[in-house]
Design a protein around this motif. Structure first.
Motif, PDB file in Angstrom:
ATOM      1  N   ASN A  45      -5.761  -6.956   0.509  1.00 22.59           N
ATOM      2  CA  ASN A  45      -7.054  -6.760  -0.149  1.00 22.59           C
ATOM      3  C   ASN A  45      -6.965  -5.811  -1.343  1.00 22.59           C
ATOM      4  O   ASN A  45      -7.955  -5.230  -1.771  1.00 22.59           O
ATOM      5  N   ILE A  46      -5.762  -5.667  -1.872  1.00 22.62           N
ATOM      6  CA  ILE A  46      -5.524  -4.801  -3.031  1.00 22.62           C
ATOM      7  C   ILE A  46      -4.786  -5.605  -4.094  1.00 22.62           C
ATOM      8  O   ILE A  46      -3.835  -6.329  -3.786  1.00 22.62           O
ATOM      9  N   LEU A  47      -5.224  -5.473  -5.340  1.00 19.49           N
ATOM     10  CA  LEU A  47      -4.534  -6.062  -6.483  1.00 19.49           C
ATOM     11  C   LEU A  47      -4.072  -4.939  -7.405  1.00 19.49           C
ATOM     12  O   LEU A  47      -4.853  -4.027  -7.718  1.00 19.49           O
ATOM     13  N   ILE A  48      -2.821  -5.007  -7.845  1.00 16.58           N
ATOM     14  CA  ILE A  48      -2.271  -3.996  -8.735  1.00 16.58           C
ATOM     15  C   ILE A  48      -2.506  -4.426 -10.182  1.00 16.58           C
ATOM     16  O   ILE A  48      -2.305  -5.583 -10.538  1.00 16.58           O
ATOM     17  N   GLN A  49      -2.927  -3.475 -10.991  1.00 14.25           N
ATOM     18  CA  GLN A  49      -3.254  -3.706 -12.394  1.00 14.25           C
ATOM     19  C   GLN A  49      -2.628  -2.629 -13.275  1.00 14.25           C
ATOM     20  O   GLN A  49      -2.266  -1.554 -12.781  1.00 14.25           O
ATOM     21  N   PRO A  50      -2.510  -2.866 -14.582  1.00 13.95           N
ATOM     22  CA  PRO A  50      -1.985  -1.835 -15.487  1.00 13.95           C
ATOM     23  C   PRO A  50      -3.035  -0.781 -15.816  1.00 13.95           C
ATOM     24  O   PRO A  50      -3.619  -0.752 -16.903  1.00 13.95           O
ATOM     25  N   ARG A  95       0.967 -10.215  -7.123  1.00 12.93           N
ATOM     26  CA  ARG A  95      -0.244  -9.402  -6.898  1.00 12.93           C
ATOM     27  C   ARG A  95       0.050  -7.918  -6.756  1.00 12.93           C
ATOM     28  O   ARG A  95      -0.870  -7.113  -6.613  1.00 12.93           O
ATOM     29  N   GLY A  96       1.315  -7.554  -6.803  1.00 16.52           N
ATOM     30  CA  GLY A  96       1.698  -6.162  -6.643  1.00 16.52           C
ATOM     31  C   GLY A  96       2.702  -6.013  -5.523  1.00 16.52           C
ATOM     32  O   GLY A  96       2.707  -6.796  -4.573  1.00 16.52           O
ATOM     33  N   SER A  97       3.554  -5.009  -5.627  1.00 16.23           N
ATOM     34  CA  SER A  97       4.607  -4.845  -4.628  1.00 16.23           C
ATOM     35  C   SER A  97       4.008  -4.548  -3.259  1.00 16.23           C
ATOM     36  O   SER A  97       3.016  -3.825  -3.120  1.00 16.23           O
ATOM     37  N   THR A  98       4.633  -5.107  -2.249  1.00  8.69           N
ATOM     38  CA  THR A  98       4.167  -4.909  -0.869  1.00  8.69           C
ATOM     39  C   THR A  98       4.161  -3.436  -0.503  1.00  8.69           C
ATOM     40  O   THR A  98       3.208  -2.931   0.097  1.00  8.69           O
ATOM     41  N   LYS A  99       5.232  -2.730  -0.860  1.00  9.11           N
ATOM     42  CA  LYS A  99       5.336  -1.319  -0.497  1.00  9.11           C
ATOM     43  C   LYS A  99       4.209  -0.501  -1.120  1.00  9.11           C
ATOM     44  O   LYS A  99       3.594   0.352  -0.473  1.00  9.11           O
ATOM     45  N   LEU A 100       3.939  -0.740  -2.386  1.00  8.65           N
ATOM     46  CA  LEU A 100       2.870  -0.011  -3.072  1.00  8.65           C
ATOM     47  C   LEU A 100       1.520  -0.325  -2.450  1.00  8.65           C
ATOM     48  O   LEU A 100       0.718   0.587  -2.179  1.00  8.65           O
ATOM     49  N   ARG A 101       1.250  -1.580  -2.201  1.00  5.89           N
ATOM     50  CA  ARG A 101      -0.051  -1.948  -1.632  1.00  5.89           C
ATOM     51  C   ARG A 101      -0.195  -1.424  -0.206  1.00  5.89           C
ATOM     52  O   ARG A 101      -1.298  -1.046   0.213  1.00  5.89           O
ATOM     53  N   GLU A 102       0.891  -1.365   0.538  1.00  2.00           N
ATOM     54  CA  GLU A 102       0.819  -0.803   1.893  1.00  2.00           C
ATOM     55  C   GLU A 102       0.518   0.690   1.849  1.00  2.00           C
ATOM     56  O   GLU A 102      -0.268   1.197   2.672  1.00  2.00           O
ATOM     57  N   ASN A 103       1.110   1.401   0.895  1.00  2.00           N
ATOM     58  CA  ASN A 103       0.810   2.832   0.774  1.00  2.00           C
ATOM     59  C   ASN A 103      -0.641   3.067   0.366  1.00  2.00           C
ATOM     60  O   ASN A 103      -1.297   3.990   0.860  1.00  2.00           O
ATOM     61  N   LEU A 104      -1.146   2.242  -0.541  1.00  2.00           N
ATOM     62  CA  LEU A 104      -2.554   2.349  -0.918  1.00  2.00           C
ATOM     63  C   LEU A 104      -3.467   2.014   0.258  1.00  2.00           C
ATOM     64  O   LEU A 104      -4.468   2.706   0.503  1.00  2.00           O
ATOM     65  N   ALA A 105      -3.144   0.972   0.988  1.00  2.00           N
ATOM     66  CA  ALA A 105      -3.955   0.582   2.145  1.00  2.00           C
ATOM     67  C   ALA A 105      -3.994   1.710   3.170  1.00  2.00           C
ATOM     68  O   ALA A 105      -5.040   1.981   3.776  1.00  2.00           O
ATOM     69  N   ARG A 106      -2.876   2.391   3.364  1.00  2.00           N
ATOM     70  CA  ARG A 106      -2.840   3.515   4.296  1.00  2.00           C
ATOM     71  C   ARG A 106      -3.781   4.626   3.845  1.00  2.00           C
ATOM     72  O   ARG A 106      -4.520   5.213   4.649  1.00  2.00           O
ATOM     73  N   LEU A 107      -3.781   4.928   2.531  1.00  2.00           N
ATOM     74  CA  LEU A 107      -4.659   5.979   2.023  1.00  2.00           C
ATOM     75  C   LEU A 107      -6.127   5.592   2.169  1.00  2.00           C
ATOM     76  O   LEU A 107      -6.970   6.436   2.507  1.00  2.00           O
ATOM     77  N   TYR A 108      -6.467   4.342   1.919  1.00  2.00           N
ATOM     78  CA  TYR A 108      -7.848   3.880   2.079  1.00  2.00           C
ATOM     79  C   TYR A 108      -8.264   3.816   3.547  1.00  2.00           C
ATOM     80  O   TYR A 108      -9.463   3.832   3.848  1.00  2.00           O
ATOM     81  N   SER A 109      -7.302   3.746   4.453  1.00  2.00           N
ATOM     82  CA  SER A 109      -7.614   3.539   5.868  1.00  2.00           C
ATOM     83  C   SER A 109      -7.680   4.826   6.671  1.00  2.00           C
ATOM     84  O   SER A 109      -7.950   4.801   7.869  1.00  2.00           O
TER      85      SER A 109
END
Length: 400
Positions: free
Chosen positions: A86-91, A61-75
């Protein structure tokens, strides 16, 4: 067989951008290399890419590190943090948007789409069998759509409201008050909202202190919302094919994840390592500061041109994103924008996108200008355009 309309924007870009001398149709902030990304960072990692990593499918579903950084920005400045799950990584955001439609929309459904906008956002749901109505924004209302019109468009089978914020091609935003009104309408009818936020957070004409500054749709307290984004536009890394979709509703994420098994499976491990660093606290602030500064500087150049040629040009000045929608007229009639763009590029190397080709036949005379390329490209391109206006503009055909 699925039938889908030709993608006007992408076909024009594919045909003309490789031969442009001054590409000011490009919608990405001026692209950077990995080395330039490292130069912008406040703190550089010892090793950006872990070349010892086995190149498996990786985390599906996407790297943990990348999704954590995105979650931080959304939060940021939100009472309830967004879980990384709650984030899915896509091309790319284009794939994220497609996955949402593929997962949630089909025959018998009704979709309402903010317009004008990127053609994918209304052509794809129509190709999947949905009925699509366009919620039209008008230049005389500074490209802000009418919420009463949205109410009239709602049907018993309305499944999805699609918005684009900041908006392509106009560079305008749906303000906080309007976003709340959209949410109130959606909540009343239990409709999901998809917000394409690929140009977020490139705000250069509206301050976070402004009471109408638009938060992400995920920050508005309504569960049935989806945000999509990517590294292409605001983050200058289109070649890192990383985008995402995020939602407060885990059921939406699971539906999309089930459909995703048939499409992406997983993303490049190496791309995600670069993406995770770009969105980390060490790099993201320097990267955005560079791009917001570039947008402000170049928009001044474009505004100067529009003001100087105000007998031919009209616009609503952008406040966010990378694009402006400028109307060219002569003797009170719109010019043939397709012929204008063809002749302009042929004679000067300056590339624009004709509005009626990319966004609908009603946009006669409009061109989309991408002004967040390198400043010398924009400056020299506008000078070449000025010379064209002096010598060639009077011979352009008018729109029929």
């Amino acid at each position: 067989m699925v039938r889908i309309e030709p993608f006007g924007v992408e076909q024009w870009m594919d045909k003309y951008e490789t031969s442009a001398k001054y590409n000011i149709a490009e919608t990405c902030c001026a692209s950077i290399s990995v080395n330039e990304l490292l130069e912008l960072a406040e703190r550089k990692p010892e090793e950006l890419l872990d070349l010892s990593t086995a190149l498996t499918y990786g985390e599906i579903r996407g790297s943990t590190k990348l999704r954590e950084n995105l979650a931080r920005l959304y939060s940021t400045k939100v009472g309830t943090p967004l879980p990384a799950e709650n984030i899915l990584i896509q091309p790319g955001a284009i794939a994220a948007n497609f996955l949402v439609f593929y997962s949630l929309v089909g025959p018998g459904d009704h979709v309402i789409c903010h317009y004008p906008t990127y053609q994918q956002l209304y052509s794809v749901p129509a190709s999947l069998g949905a009925e699509v109505d366009l919620w039209k924004a008008l230049p005389e209302n500074e490209w802000v759509p009418d919420v009463e019109e949205l109410k009239r468009l709602i049907k018993p089978n309305t499944k999805l409201i699609v918005i684009n914020n900041p908006q392509n091609p106009t560079g305008k935003v749906l303000g906080k008050t309007l976003l709340q009104q959209i949410i109130d309408i959606a909540a009343e009818h239990e409709i999901t909202i998809l917000s394409d936020e690929v140009y977020r957070p490139l705000f250069h004409g509206i301050s976070p202190m402004d009471r109408e500054f638009p938060p992400s749709i995920l920050s508005m307290g309504y569960k049935n919302t989806i945000s999509t984004g990517s590294l292409s536009k605001a983050y200058s890394l289109a070649g890192v094919r990383v985008g995402w979709l995020a939602s407060r509703n885990p059921e939406i994420i699971e539906k999309c994840a089930e459909a995703r098994d048939y499409t992406a499976i997983s993303m490049s491990i190496l791309d995600q390592q670069v993406a995770a660093f770009a969105l980390s606290p060490d790099a993201v602030h320097g990267l955005l500061a560079r791009n917001i500064g570039l947008a402000k500087k170049n928009l001044e150049l474009l505004e100067r041109f529009v003001v100087k040629h105000d007998e031919y040009c009209t616009w609503v000045k952008p406040v966010a994103g990378t694009t402006a929608f400028v109307k060219f007229e002569r003797d009170g009639s719109p010019v043939d924008a397709v012929e204008f763009c063809k002749r302009l590029q042929e004679k000067t190397g300056v590339m624009f996108l004709p509005g009626n080709k990319g966004f609908g036949e009603e946009f006669q005379g409009y061109v989309r200008i991408g002004y967040v390329n390198h400043t010398d490209v924009v400056k020299d391109g506008l000078e070449a355009l000025r010379m064209f206006m002096r010598k060639e503009y009077d011979d352009l055909p008018l729109a029929e």
